[in-house]
Design a protein around this motif. Structure first.
Motif, PDB file in Angstrom:
ATOM      1  N   GLY A  41       0.825  -1.207   0.000  1.00  0.00           N
ATOM      2  CA  GLY A  41       0.000   0.000   0.000  1.00  0.00           C
ATOM      3  C   GLY A  41       0.858   1.255   0.000  1.00  0.00           C
ATOM      4  N   TYR A  42       1.915   1.246   0.790  1.00  0.00           N
ATOM      5  CA  TYR A  42       2.802   2.409   0.831  1.00  0.00           C
ATOM      6  C   TYR A  42       3.565   2.575  -0.485  1.00  0.00           C
ATOM      7  CZ  TYR A  42       1.747   2.707   5.828  1.00  0.00           C
ATOM      8  OH  TYR A  42       1.105   2.852   7.025  1.00  0.00           O
ATOM      9  N   ALA A  43       3.969   1.467  -1.070  1.00  0.00           N
ATOM     10  CA  ALA A  43       4.646   1.544  -2.371  1.00  0.00           C
ATOM     11  C   ALA A  43       3.698   2.096  -3.436  1.00  0.00           C
ATOM     12  CB  ALA A  43       5.158   0.160  -2.771  1.00  0.00           C
ATOM     13  N   LEU A  44       2.418   1.744  -3.306  1.00  0.00           N
ATOM     14  CA  LEU A  44       1.425   2.263  -4.257  1.00  0.00           C
ATOM     15  C   LEU A  44       1.315   3.783  -4.144  1.00  0.00           C
ATOM     16  CD1 LEU A  44      -0.879   1.966  -6.301  1.00  0.00           C
ATOM     17  CD2 LEU A  44      -2.399   1.329  -4.406  1.00  0.00           C
ATOM     18  N   LEU A  45       1.275   4.296  -2.920  1.00  0.00           N
ATOM     19  CA  LEU A  45       1.184   5.754  -2.761  1.00  0.00           C
ATOM     20  C   LEU A  45       2.412   6.421  -3.382  1.00  0.00           C
ATOM     21  CD1 LEU A  45      -0.833   7.808  -1.493  1.00  0.00           C
ATOM     22  CD2 LEU A  45       0.805   8.042   0.383  1.00  0.00           C
ATOM     23  N   ARG A  46       3.572   5.823  -3.151  1.00  0.00           N
ATOM     24  CA  ARG A  46       4.789   6.397  -3.726  1.00  0.00           C
ATOM     25  C   ARG A  46       4.729   6.385  -5.253  1.00  0.00           C
ATOM     26  NH1 ARG A  46       9.367   2.776  -2.649  1.00  0.00           N
ATOM     27  NH2 ARG A  46       8.536   1.871  -4.533  1.00  0.00           N
ATOM     28  N   SER A  47       4.226   5.315  -5.834  1.00  0.00           N
ATOM     29  CA  SER A  47       4.210   5.262  -7.296  1.00  0.00           C
ATOM     30  C   SER A  47       3.196   6.251  -7.877  1.00  0.00           C
ATOM     31  CB  SER A  47       3.977   3.836  -7.798  1.00  0.00           C
ATOM     32  OG  SER A  47       2.657   3.444  -7.563  1.00  0.00           O
ATOM     33  N   LEU A  48       2.089   6.485  -7.173  1.00  0.00           N
ATOM     34  CA  LEU A  48       1.143   7.512  -7.619  1.00  0.00           C
ATOM     35  C   LEU A  48       1.816   8.875  -7.583  1.00  0.00           C
ATOM     36  CD1 LEU A  48      -2.039   6.277  -5.696  1.00  0.00           C
ATOM     37  CD2 LEU A  48      -1.718   6.257  -8.184  1.00  0.00           C
ATOM     38  N   ARG A  49       2.537   9.152  -6.501  1.00  0.00           N
ATOM     39  CA  ARG A  49       3.265  10.409  -6.369  1.00  0.00           C
ATOM     40  C   ARG A  49       4.250  10.564  -7.533  1.00  0.00           C
ATOM     41  NH1 ARG A  49       7.959  11.477  -2.837  1.00  0.00           N
ATOM     42  NH2 ARG A  49       8.717   9.587  -3.863  1.00  0.00           N
ATOM     43  N   ASP A  50       5.038   9.508  -7.773  1.00  0.00           N
ATOM     44  CA  ASP A  50       6.064   9.597  -8.817  1.00  0.00           C
ATOM     45  C   ASP A  50       5.434   9.831 -10.191  1.00  0.00           C
ATOM     46  OD1 ASP A  50       7.929   9.197  -6.849  1.00  0.00           O
ATOM     47  OD2 ASP A  50       8.323   7.090  -7.359  1.00  0.00           O
ATOM     48  N   GLU A  51       4.305   9.148 -10.433  1.00  0.00           N
ATOM     49  CA  GLU A  51       3.646   9.301 -11.733  1.00  0.00           C
ATOM     50  C   GLU A  51       3.175  10.737 -11.945  1.00  0.00           C
ATOM     51  OE1 GLU A  51       0.428   6.521 -12.366  1.00  0.00           O
ATOM     52  OE2 GLU A  51      -0.385   7.701 -14.037  1.00  0.00           O
ATOM     53  N   VAL A  52       2.571  11.316 -10.902  1.00  0.00           N
ATOM     54  CA  VAL A  52       2.020  12.665 -11.056  1.00  0.00           C
ATOM     55  C   VAL A  52       3.141  13.702 -11.145  1.00  0.00           C
ATOM     56  CG1 VAL A  52       0.695  14.456  -9.870  1.00  0.00           C
ATOM     57  CG2 VAL A  52      -0.215  12.135 -10.061  1.00  0.00           C
ATOM     58  N   VAL A  53       4.152  13.562 -10.298  1.00  0.00           N
ATOM     59  CA  VAL A  53       5.248  14.541 -10.337  1.00  0.00           C
ATOM     60  C   VAL A  53       5.951  14.483 -11.697  1.00  0.00           C
ATOM     61  CG1 VAL A  53       7.500  15.125  -9.349  1.00  0.00           C
ATOM     62  CG2 VAL A  53       5.570  14.655  -7.840  1.00  0.00           C
ATOM     63  N   ALA A  54       6.117  13.269 -12.233  1.00  0.00           N
ATOM     64  CA  ALA A  54       6.806  13.118 -13.521  1.00  0.00           C
ATOM     65  C   ALA A  54       5.945  13.566 -14.700  1.00  0.00           C
ATOM     66  CB  ALA A  54       7.220  11.654 -13.721  1.00  0.00           C
ATOM     67  N   SER A  55       4.643  13.707 -14.474  1.00  0.00           N
ATOM     68  CA  SER A  55       3.741  14.011 -15.595  1.00  0.00           C
ATOM     69  C   SER A  55       3.944  15.428 -16.126  1.00  0.00           C
ATOM     70  CB  SER A  55       2.283  13.840 -15.166  1.00  0.00           C
ATOM     71  OG  SER A  55       1.881  14.916 -14.319  1.00  0.00           O
ATOM     72  N   GLY A  56       4.477  16.298 -15.280  1.00  0.00           N
ATOM     73  CA  GLY A  56       4.627  17.690 -15.704  1.00  0.00           C
ATOM     74  C   GLY A  56       3.320  18.452 -15.690  1.00  0.00           C
ATOM     75  N   ALA A  57       2.253  17.866 -15.149  1.00  0.00           N
ATOM     76  CA  ALA A  57       0.968  18.573 -15.090  1.00  0.00           C
ATOM     77  C   ALA A  57       1.120  19.829 -14.233  1.00  0.00           C
ATOM     78  CB  ALA A  57      -0.105  17.652 -14.501  1.00  0.00           C
ATOM     79  N   PRO A  58       0.468  20.918 -14.633  1.00  0.00           N
ATOM     80  CA  PRO A  58       0.605  22.185 -13.900  1.00  0.00           C
ATOM     81  C   PRO A  58       0.283  22.022 -12.410  1.00  0.00           C
ATOM     82  CG  PRO A  58      -0.650  22.523 -15.929  1.00  0.00           C
ATOM     83  CD  PRO A  58      -0.416  21.042 -15.789  1.00  0.00           C
TER      84      PRO A  58
END
Ligand SMILES: *Cc1c(COP(=O)(O)O)cnc(C)c1O
Length: 237
Positions: free
Chosen positions: A181-198
């Protein structure tokens, strides 16, 4: 309530040592993980004893309250203590103004509607997206499958600042389930930060891990652990 400041200081020193050992075991630099005191049901005198005992720690301790009513009641004393206060429990829309008065970060944002209400106050408040990584029905938070879209929508709002992510770990005796579960939260964070979304580039904080499982959370990248009972003792049921 009578507090024994020496006992609080002793438990706090052991807690800080636990966090340091977890950082080291995870190969992370000392001081990578901040400590938030989960202070629900604790009176201001007890909180003060902990904050005083923690002076000189790598990062100033944070305080997290679950209920807006309790946050408001203790707000003036917490402000006098000079601590940074987060709201870590669900926020109802009719309590937004009270929460903003006393908390500088709302960790429990799980809907765009609430984020829009916070943004409309143009307070610049920091918010975290709370994700229900375990899917347990009793837990607050957006479903993992909807979290990326919600974070991107929040990042696009003016008037608040998306600073990170929060979860309450799975209630499971199986450490691998909790860690996943904690790894999942980290991967969501990484995906969004890497997305470059404003508005998402700074959404780096991972608020995860409590008294019983903070080592697992630190191993998966927690930047902030929320601890209550390990410091204050078991809460009355
Ligand atoms: C109470 C609480 C904590 C701390 O839990 P302990 O097991 O007492 O350390 C952390 N996060 C939230 C949201 C809480 O309500």
């Amino acid at each position: 309530m009578t507090v024994d400041p020496a006992a609080v200081a002793d438990r706090l020193a052991r807690l800080r040592a636990r966090i340091a050992a977890a950082e080291s075991a995870a190969g992370r630099p000392p001081g990578s993980v901040r400590l938030l005191l989960a202070t629900k049901t604790q009176d201001a005198e007890t909180i003060r004893a902990a904050v005083v005992a923690d002076a000189g720690a790598p990062h100033p301790v944070l305080v997290g309250e679950n209920r807006v009513q309790e946050l408001v009641a203790k707000g003036p004393q917490l402000r006098d203590l000079g601590v940074t206060t987060h709201l870590i429990g669900p926020l109802q829309s009719n309590k937004v103004n009270a929460a903003l008065r006393w908390a500088s970060c709302i960790e429990s944002v799980a809907s765009l509607d609430l984020a829009q209400r916070l943004a409309a106050r143009a307070s610049g408040v920091e918010v975290y997206v709370q994700v229900n990584v375990s899917g347990e029905p009793t837990k607050h938070g957006v479903a993992p499958g909807d979290a990326v879209e919600l974070a991107r929508a929040i990042g696009a709002l003016d008037g608040l600042r998306l600073g990170g992510w929060m979860t309450v770990g799975a209630n499971s005796p199986d450490a691998s389930v909790v860690s996943a579960g904690y790894a999942l939260l980290r991967s969501l964070r990484d995906e969004v930060v890497a997305s470059g979304a404003p508005g998402t580039a700074d959404a780096r904080e991972l608020s995860m891990g409590m008294s019983g499982d903070l080592e697992l959370a630190v191993a998966e990248g927690a930047t902030l652990v929320r601890v209550g009972s390990a410091l204050f003792g078991a809460r009355p049921a």
